[in-house]
Write an enzyme that holds these catalytic residues in place. Sequence first.
Site, PDB file in Angstrom:
ATOM      1  N   LYS A   8       4.714  51.781  56.711  1.00 42.27           N
ATOM      2  CA  LYS A   8       4.688  53.225  56.490  1.00 42.27           C
ATOM      3  C   LYS A   8       3.420  53.622  55.726  1.00 42.27           C
ATOM      4  O   LYS A   8       2.832  52.757  55.093  1.00 42.27           O
ATOM      5  CB  LYS A   8       5.923  53.634  55.712  1.00 42.27           C
ATOM      6  CG  LYS A   8       5.892  53.019  54.335  1.00 42.27           C
ATOM      7  CD  LYS A   8       6.817  53.613  53.373  1.00 42.27           C
ATOM      8  CE  LYS A   8       6.504  52.872  52.135  1.00 42.27           C
ATOM      9  NZ  LYS A   8       6.735  53.051  50.958  1.00 42.27           N
ATOM     10  N   HIS A  13      11.441  48.159  54.570  1.00 39.48           N
ATOM     11  CA  HIS A  13      11.998  46.951  53.932  1.00 39.48           C
ATOM     12  C   HIS A  13      13.391  47.191  53.346  1.00 39.48           C
ATOM     13  O   HIS A  13      14.128  46.242  53.126  1.00 39.48           O
ATOM     14  CB  HIS A  13      11.028  46.351  52.913  1.00 39.48           C
ATOM     15  CG  HIS A  13      11.006  47.028  51.590  1.00 39.48           C
ATOM     16  ND1 HIS A  13      10.323  48.190  51.362  1.00 39.48           N
ATOM     17  CD2 HIS A  13      11.598  46.711  50.420  1.00 39.48           C
ATOM     18  CE1 HIS A  13      10.490  48.547  50.114  1.00 39.48           C
ATOM     19  NE2 HIS A  13      11.257  47.673  49.498  1.00 39.48           N
ATOM     20  N   LYS A  34      17.140  44.541  53.279  1.00 39.55           N
ATOM     21  CA  LYS A  34      17.896  44.099  52.099  1.00 39.55           C
ATOM     22  C   LYS A  34      19.319  43.741  52.533  1.00 39.55           C
ATOM     23  O   LYS A  34      19.948  44.493  53.281  1.00 39.55           O
ATOM     24  CB  LYS A  34      17.930  45.210  51.047  1.00 39.55           C
ATOM     25  CG  LYS A  34      16.577  45.508  50.401  1.00 39.55           C
ATOM     26  CD  LYS A  34      16.713  46.660  49.427  1.00 39.55           C
ATOM     27  CE  LYS A  34      15.376  47.130  48.891  1.00 39.55           C
ATOM     28  NZ  LYS A  34      14.779  46.294  47.866  1.00 39.55           N
ATOM     29  N   ASP A  90       6.856  58.791  50.515  1.00 43.32           N
ATOM     30  CA  ASP A  90       6.887  57.371  50.161  1.00 43.32           C
ATOM     31  C   ASP A  90       8.292  56.791  50.290  1.00 43.32           C
ATOM     32  O   ASP A  90       8.461  55.655  50.737  1.00 43.32           O
ATOM     33  CB  ASP A  90       6.376  57.207  48.721  1.00 43.32           C
ATOM     34  CG  ASP A  90       6.327  55.752  48.262  1.00 43.32           C
ATOM     35  OD1 ASP A  90       6.038  54.884  49.100  1.00 43.32           O
ATOM     36  OD2 ASP A  90       6.580  55.489  47.071  1.00 43.32           O
ATOM     37  N   HIS A 116      12.780  55.079  53.417  1.00 45.94           N
ATOM     38  CA  HIS A 116      13.920  54.287  52.981  1.00 45.94           C
ATOM     39  C   HIS A 116      15.236  55.065  52.891  1.00 45.94           C
ATOM     40  O   HIS A 116      16.269  54.620  53.385  1.00 45.94           O
ATOM     41  CB  HIS A 116      13.639  53.672  51.616  1.00 45.94           C
ATOM     42  CG  HIS A 116      12.341  52.935  51.551  1.00 45.94           C
ATOM     43  ND1 HIS A 116      11.882  52.146  52.572  1.00 45.94           N
ATOM     44  CD2 HIS A 116      11.400  52.856  50.577  1.00 45.94           C
ATOM     45  CE1 HIS A 116      10.717  51.620  52.233  1.00 45.94           C
ATOM     46  NE2 HIS A 116      10.407  52.040  51.030  1.00 45.94           N
ATOM     47  N   LYS A 134       9.794  58.146  40.122  1.00 41.59           N
ATOM     48  CA  LYS A 134       9.137  57.125  39.291  1.00 41.59           C
ATOM     49  C   LYS A 134       9.340  57.469  37.819  1.00 41.59           C
ATOM     50  O   LYS A 134       9.528  58.628  37.464  1.00 41.59           O
ATOM     51  CB  LYS A 134       7.629  57.101  39.572  1.00 41.59           C
ATOM     52  CG  LYS A 134       7.258  56.843  41.018  1.00 41.59           C
ATOM     53  CD  LYS A 134       7.478  55.402  41.415  1.00 41.59           C
ATOM     54  CE  LYS A 134       6.989  55.129  42.809  1.00 41.59           C
ATOM     55  NZ  LYS A 134       7.739  54.084  43.491  1.00 41.59           N
TER      56      LYS A 134
END
Length: 490
Positions: free
Chosen positions: A154, A184, A188, A241, A246, A332
């Site tokens: 990505k 990713h 998991k 992001d 995700h 974050k």
Amino acid sequence: MAKIPPGVGPRFPQVVVLFGATGDLARRKLLPGLYHLSAAGFIPGCRIIGVSLDDIDADGFRAAARAALGEFASRKVTESDWAQFSQSLDYVPLAAGAPALRAAVEAAERSLGGPGDEMRRLHYLSVPPNAALPAVQMLGEAGLVERSRIVMEKPFGTDLASAVTLNARLHETFAEEQIFRIDHFLGKEPAQNILAFRFANGLFEPIWNRNFIDHVQIDVPETLGLGTRAGFYEQTGAYRDMVVTHLFQILAFMAMEPPTALEPAPISEEKNKVFRSMLPIQPADVVRGQYAGYRDEPGVDRESEAETFIALKCYIDNWRWAGVPFFLRTGKRMAEGQRIISIAFREPPKSMFPPGSGVGAQGPDHLTFDLADASKMSLSFYGKRPGPGMRLDKLSLQFAMHDTGLIGEVLEAYERLILDAMRGDRTLFTTAEGIERLWQVSTQLLESPPPVRLYPPGSWGPKSIHQLIAPHAWRLPFERAWRDPNKTGN
Ligand code: BG6
């Protein structure tokens, strides 16, 4: 090492061409991951050719790879495994061009007994977005398209128009079946366990819908800051992001209909149906945040409007989910690092318990998945507190994969996905159609983003997150901690 079950490793020898071989992701995840796959015996016939802007030779690359393992390998690196792995490494500087790359791939194939039909190439593009198409072009010029698969990182575009253009340009060189867009989070273990939990059991699927579920939260706060990624982050921000990639992918696993088979095409089809049913994200349903001090970080614009935090409400407008809000949050420099999906069940229509008994006082019943590497699940409900009268407490059933003793040989997300790509298994990868639809539902938000609001580092985001979710409440921070498996009576 545990014995590798048949059918897990790739059927054919592989030559991996790793673009961005000295970059951050390669050092942190890809080289350690490839090392582990090699040491564990998953990829006996494999050669890895690093490509990057760095003007180094094969020995220089081996030294860089060894340093990366020293810093980031999550398992012990033994000298004998390293000796074997290092022999599989070669390097071509980008400046050497397509002919040099082709020569290196041919040499690698010869060392594996090829070239021949029984040989595959895996091109891994671990490069910034603007370097992806030039790498694809180089592969085309080098004649390295046949017998190959290409793994893309990505962001897959930055909006609908750029994603459509990117996919069209990719398709000029590679067929869609050759393209593996990696996410990713889907590699998991706990993410795949959502599928097992839902479809291997008869217990939960009947209540997995709007009649029983009140709302869903997918919450992925992170404590880490930007590190050295200011350049990337200024262009992307938290929505591009983390959410378009995700969080929406996890949402699709959580919300999709049962696929007709546990195979790539039926699973992609069901995921894409979820994306097709998503209503466009409304800017009024979004809180964008930026941690105080972000603009002072090196490499960040002093007037940056990039969001380091995002919380939003979205809807999947189909028979199963119409009217059920899905709340997503990530950011974050937040208070805790967590990855949870929390499903809140509807409350009973009427309470016969006396006032003050405590029923409903701690929110609705919840099913919670912790997507940490060692997955956990909990089901919370009201139960009677022992003793006189009728006092109710929130109790929970908790499961930790850790307790099963099965956790030993898990593959990390990237390892699992690299192996799947080598085997040509697209189950956990995303498609052009799905990605384009996600950009489409994002259009209004990207065109009219709400202003960024400051939040203190170490917090749960700007204050307005509470209005966004009202009358519900964010599950995090948890009122009750996960039970510690090493303690009794908690
Ligand atoms: C990456 C994002 O894809 O995922 C990062 O670019 C984020 O910003 C990371 O920190 C989180 O992944 P994980 O596996 O560490 O939870």
